[in-house]
Design a protein around this motif. Structure first.
Motif, PDB file in Angstrom:
ATOM      1  N   ILE A 274      38.592  49.360 -10.863  1.00 35.45           N
ATOM      2  CA  ILE A 274      39.758  50.149 -11.277  1.00 35.45           C
ATOM      3  C   ILE A 274      40.810  49.245 -11.909  1.00 35.45           C
ATOM      4  CG2 ILE A 274      41.625  51.663 -10.503  1.00 35.45           C
ATOM      5  CD1 ILE A 274      39.756  52.372  -8.100  1.00 35.45           C
ATOM      6  N   ARG A 275      41.094  48.136 -11.241  1.00 36.33           N
ATOM      7  CA  ARG A 275      42.111  47.203 -11.760  1.00 36.33           C
ATOM      8  C   ARG A 275      41.755  46.739 -13.167  1.00 36.33           C
ATOM      9  NH1 ARG A 275      41.706  41.505  -9.378  1.00 36.33           N
ATOM     10  NH2 ARG A 275      40.059  41.569 -10.967  1.00 36.33           N
ATOM     11  N   ASP A 276      40.511  46.358 -13.359  1.00 40.71           N
ATOM     12  CA  ASP A 276      40.100  45.854 -14.668  1.00 40.71           C
ATOM     13  C   ASP A 276      40.176  46.945 -15.732  1.00 40.71           C
ATOM     14  OD1 ASP A 276      39.671  43.442 -13.458  1.00 40.71           O
ATOM     15  OD2 ASP A 276      37.469  43.550 -13.514  1.00 40.71           O
ATOM     16  N   GLU A 277      39.816  48.167 -15.356  1.00 37.51           N
ATOM     17  CA  GLU A 277      39.822  49.271 -16.320  1.00 37.51           C
ATOM     18  C   GLU A 277      41.237  49.604 -16.780  1.00 37.51           C
ATOM     19  OE1 GLU A 277      37.812  53.703 -16.927  1.00 37.51           O
ATOM     20  OE2 GLU A 277      37.920  52.830 -14.909  1.00 37.51           O
ATOM     21  N   VAL A 278      42.173  49.677 -15.846  1.00 38.28           N
ATOM     22  CA  VAL A 278      43.528  50.081 -16.230  1.00 38.28           C
ATOM     23  C   VAL A 278      44.292  48.942 -16.899  1.00 38.28           C
ATOM     24  CG1 VAL A 278      43.604  51.873 -14.451  1.00 38.28           C
ATOM     25  CG2 VAL A 278      44.577  49.612 -13.946  1.00 38.28           C
ATOM     26  N   THR A 279      44.061  47.711 -16.465  1.00 38.36           N
ATOM     27  CA  THR A 279      44.762  46.597 -17.121  1.00 38.36           C
ATOM     28  C   THR A 279      44.258  46.395 -18.549  1.00 38.36           C
ATOM     29  OG1 THR A 279      43.250  45.005 -16.094  1.00 38.36           O
ATOM     30  CG2 THR A 279      45.349  45.413 -14.981  1.00 38.36           C
ATOM     31  N   ALA A 280      42.996  46.721 -18.791  1.00 41.33           N
ATOM     32  CA  ALA A 280      42.462  46.627 -20.152  1.00 41.33           C
ATOM     33  C   ALA A 280      43.161  47.601 -21.099  1.00 41.33           C
ATOM     34  CB  ALA A 280      40.955  46.888 -20.152  1.00 41.33           C
ATOM     35  N   LEU A 281      43.705  48.674 -20.538  1.00 43.65           N
ATOM     36  CA  LEU A 281      44.437  49.648 -21.347  1.00 43.65           C
ATOM     37  C   LEU A 281      45.892  49.246 -21.563  1.00 43.65           C
ATOM     38  CD1 LEU A 281      43.129  53.023 -19.840  1.00 43.65           C
ATOM     39  CD2 LEU A 281      42.486  51.979 -22.022  1.00 43.65           C
ATOM     40  N   GLY A 282      46.360  48.252 -20.810  1.00 44.15           N
ATOM     41  CA  GLY A 282      47.736  47.789 -20.970  1.00 44.15           C
ATOM     42  C   GLY A 282      48.620  47.971 -19.759  1.00 44.15           C
ATOM     43  N   VAL A 283      48.057  48.431 -18.644  1.00 37.82           N
ATOM     44  CA  VAL A 283      48.850  48.589 -17.418  1.00 37.82           C
ATOM     45  C   VAL A 283      49.223  47.221 -16.870  1.00 37.82           C
ATOM     46  CG1 VAL A 283      48.771  49.367 -15.010  1.00 37.82           C
ATOM     47  CG2 VAL A 283      47.836  50.819 -16.825  1.00 37.82           C
ATOM     48  N   THR A 284      50.492  47.045 -16.573  1.00 37.71           N
ATOM     49  CA  THR A 284      50.972  45.770 -16.025  1.00 37.71           C
ATOM     50  C   THR A 284      51.431  45.905 -14.567  1.00 37.71           C
ATOM     51  OG1 THR A 284      53.203  46.203 -16.896  1.00 37.71           O
ATOM     52  CG2 THR A 284      51.691  44.939 -18.296  1.00 37.71           C
ATOM     53  N   ASP A 285      51.491  47.138 -14.072  1.00 38.27           N
ATOM     54  CA  ASP A 285      51.934  47.383 -12.699  1.00 38.27           C
ATOM     55  C   ASP A 285      50.849  48.180 -11.980  1.00 38.27           C
ATOM     56  OD1 ASP A 285      53.322  47.738 -10.349  1.00 38.27           O
ATOM     57  OD2 ASP A 285      54.908  48.997 -11.198  1.00 38.27           O
ATOM     58  N   TYR A 286      49.963  47.457 -11.280  1.00 38.21           N
ATOM     59  CA  TYR A 286      48.879  48.093 -10.525  1.00 38.21           C
ATOM     60  C   TYR A 286      49.032  47.729  -9.060  1.00 38.21           C
ATOM     61  CZ  TYR A 286      44.276  49.258  -8.681  1.00 38.21           C
ATOM     62  OH  TYR A 286      43.255  49.780  -7.915  1.00 38.21           O
ATOM     63  N   VAL A 287      49.020  48.741  -8.193  1.00 37.21           N
ATOM     64  CA  VAL A 287      49.293  48.544  -6.775  1.00 37.21           C
ATOM     65  C   VAL A 287      48.171  49.172  -5.953  1.00 37.21           C
ATOM     66  CG1 VAL A 287      50.867  49.090  -4.883  1.00 37.21           C
ATOM     67  CG2 VAL A 287      51.787  48.528  -7.126  1.00 37.21           C
ATOM     68  N   VAL A 288      47.691  48.432  -4.970  1.00 37.72           N
ATOM     69  CA  VAL A 288      46.735  48.971  -3.999  1.00 37.72           C
ATOM     70  C   VAL A 288      47.501  49.325  -2.732  1.00 37.72           C
ATOM     71  CG1 VAL A 288      44.638  48.527  -2.667  1.00 37.72           C
ATOM     72  CG2 VAL A 288      44.899  47.539  -4.951  1.00 37.72           C
ATOM     73  N   GLN A 289      47.352  50.562  -2.289  1.00 38.62           N
ATOM     74  CA  GLN A 289      48.097  51.057  -1.136  1.00 38.62           C
ATOM     75  C   GLN A 289      47.188  51.185   0.089  1.00 38.62           C
ATOM     76  OE1 GLN A 289      51.413  53.902  -3.235  1.00 38.62           O
ATOM     77  NE2 GLN A 289      49.375  54.786  -2.977  1.00 38.62           N
ATOM     78  N   ARG A 290      47.694  50.778   1.231  1.00 44.32           N
ATOM     79  CA  ARG A 290      46.959  50.929   2.482  1.00 44.32           C
ATOM     80  C   ARG A 290      47.020  52.385   2.919  1.00 44.32           C
ATOM     81  NH1 ARG A 290      45.418  47.467   6.721  1.00 44.32           N
ATOM     82  NH2 ARG A 290      45.470  48.414   8.792  1.00 44.32           N
ATOM     83  N   VAL A 291      45.877  52.926   3.298  1.00 40.68           N
ATOM     84  CA  VAL A 291      45.826  54.324   3.702  1.00 40.68           C
ATOM     85  C   VAL A 291      46.577  54.515   5.020  1.00 40.68           C
ATOM     86  CG1 VAL A 291      43.667  54.152   5.013  1.00 40.68           C
ATOM     87  CG2 VAL A 291      44.280  56.307   3.892  1.00 40.68           C
ATOM     88  N   ARG A 292      47.254  55.665   5.142  1.00 44.09           N
ATOM     89  CA  ARG A 292      47.995  55.987   6.363  1.00 44.09           C
ATOM     90  C   ARG A 292      47.351  57.191   7.034  1.00 44.09           C
ATOM     91  NH1 ARG A 292      52.687  56.598   2.827  1.00 44.09           N
ATOM     92  NH2 ARG A 292      52.986  58.639   3.770  1.00 44.09           N
ATOM     93  N   PRO A 293      47.159  57.162   8.341  1.00 46.06           N
ATOM     94  CA  PRO A 293      46.561  58.312   9.019  1.00 46.06           C
ATOM     95  C   PRO A 293      47.542  59.453   9.262  1.00 46.06           C
ATOM     96  CG  PRO A 293      46.966  56.561  10.598  1.00 46.06           C
ATOM     97  CD  PRO A 293      47.316  56.004   9.242  1.00 46.06           C
ATOM     98  N   ASP A 294      48.855  59.162   9.244  1.00 43.55           N
ATOM     99  CA  ASP A 294      49.826  60.209   9.537  1.00 43.55           C
ATOM    100  C   ASP A 294      49.844  61.251   8.418  1.00 43.55           C
ATOM    101  OD1 ASP A 294      50.998  57.731   8.312  1.00 43.55           O
ATOM    102  OD2 ASP A 294      52.662  59.095   7.888  1.00 43.55           O
ATOM    103  N   GLY A 295      49.789  62.513   8.822  1.00 41.31           N
ATOM    104  CA  GLY A 295      49.828  63.609   7.866  1.00 41.31           C
ATOM    105  C   GLY A 295      48.472  63.989   7.299  1.00 41.31           C
ATOM    106  N   THR A 296      47.412  63.207   7.602  1.00 37.45           N
ATOM    107  CA  THR A 296      46.081  63.535   7.109  1.00 37.45           C
ATOM    108  C   THR A 296      45.444  64.593   8.007  1.00 37.45           C
ATOM    109  OG1 THR A 296      45.003  61.812   8.438  1.00 37.45           O
ATOM    110  CG2 THR A 296      45.775  61.188   6.245  1.00 37.45           C
ATOM    111  N   ASN A 297      44.305  65.139   7.565  1.00 40.47           N
ATOM    112  CA  ASN A 297      43.633  66.113   8.425  1.00 40.47           C
ATOM    113  C   ASN A 297      43.077  65.386   9.657  1.00 40.47           C
ATOM    114  OD1 ASN A 297      40.557  65.726   8.294  1.00 40.47           O
ATOM    115  ND2 ASN A 297      41.100  65.708   6.122  1.00 40.47           N
TER     116      ASN A 297
END
Length: 232
Positions: free
Chosen positions: A184-207
């Motif tokens: 994913i990172r490589d695909e979006v940065t190849a398009l010109g994205v300079t701000d890519y963030v990986v977020q840790r999943v949170r269990p609160d509010g999920t099913n």
């Protein structure tokens, strides 16, 4: 030229409203509208209670306007979140009115509706766009989408228009791997994205089923993908 139809902001189905947030738009103080409904059923959705598109909103638009009027000069902008905010036609008029009040306009979106984004382009100051997975894993994560064609179309549209974009991926360790994140990172940065963030999943509010599965994963996996991939 877009041919998207219009609907007044008063028809917006609003599930929640946060008058002040310092974490929903990087570097900005913003109010956040959580709009009802989403076409996807992402495994880790932390707003699981508001994804039903058949449920009506609980907060009237007039209440939002009243609060925003009192906060002019105190807030930088307004973020439309969800659910999936671009699902609702009335969000275009709502964003226009927010802009006319002097606020910058931000969106959190999965990019499901490129046509709606096209209608919003002249109003957008910032977008937090979720790219959920590599294309072949989109259905596994979203439960609905067969691929990432619409999200990537949305991304290209935003970049071409010069809109400030942060691309985010929520790392669901039950579905995604470290290689998936790199893809994913490589695909979006190849398009010109300079701000890519990986977020840790949170269990609160999920099913509850997902929350239980995630808890079991973390309990039994000392060195899983979550401990390998750096988080933004």
């Amino acid at each position: 030229m877009t041919t998207d139809i219009t609907m007044p902001a008063e028809r917006l189905e609003i599930a929640g409203f946060e008058p002040f947030s310092a974490c929903d738009w990087p570097g900005k103080f913003a109010a956040v509208l959580f709009l009802q409904g989403c076409p996807w059923r992402c495994t880790y959705c932390h707003n699981y209670s508001i994804i039903d598109a058949k449920k009506p909103g609980v907060i009237p638009w007039e209440q939002v306007v009243h609060t925003l009027t009192q906060r002019q000069g105190l807030l930088d902008g307004v973020v439309f979140s969800g659910g999936e905010p671009t699902r609702q036609i009335a969000v275009v008029d709502a964003a226009r009115r927010v802009k006319e009040m002097g606020f910058a306009v931000g969106f959190h979106t999965g990019g499901q509706y490129p046509k709606r984004i096209e209608s919003l382009l002249p109003l957008l100051d910032w977008v937090g766009l979720d790219i959920k997975a590599p294309s072949e894993k989109y259905e596994a994560v979203t439960g609905r989408a067969k691929n990432h064609d619409n999200p990537m179309r949305t991304l290209r549209m935003l970049l071409d228009a010069g809109v400030d974009v942060q691309v985010r991926t929520t790392l669901d360790p039950l579905t995604l791997t470290e290689d998936d994140i790199v893809t994913i990172r490589d695909e979006v940065t190849a398009l010109g994205v300079t701000d890519y963030v990986v977020q840790r999943v949170r269990p609160d509010g999920t099913n509850p089923e997902y929350a239980q599965a995630l808890t079991q994963y973390r309990r039994h996996t000392a060195n899983g993908v979550e401990t390998i991939v750096p988080f933004g």
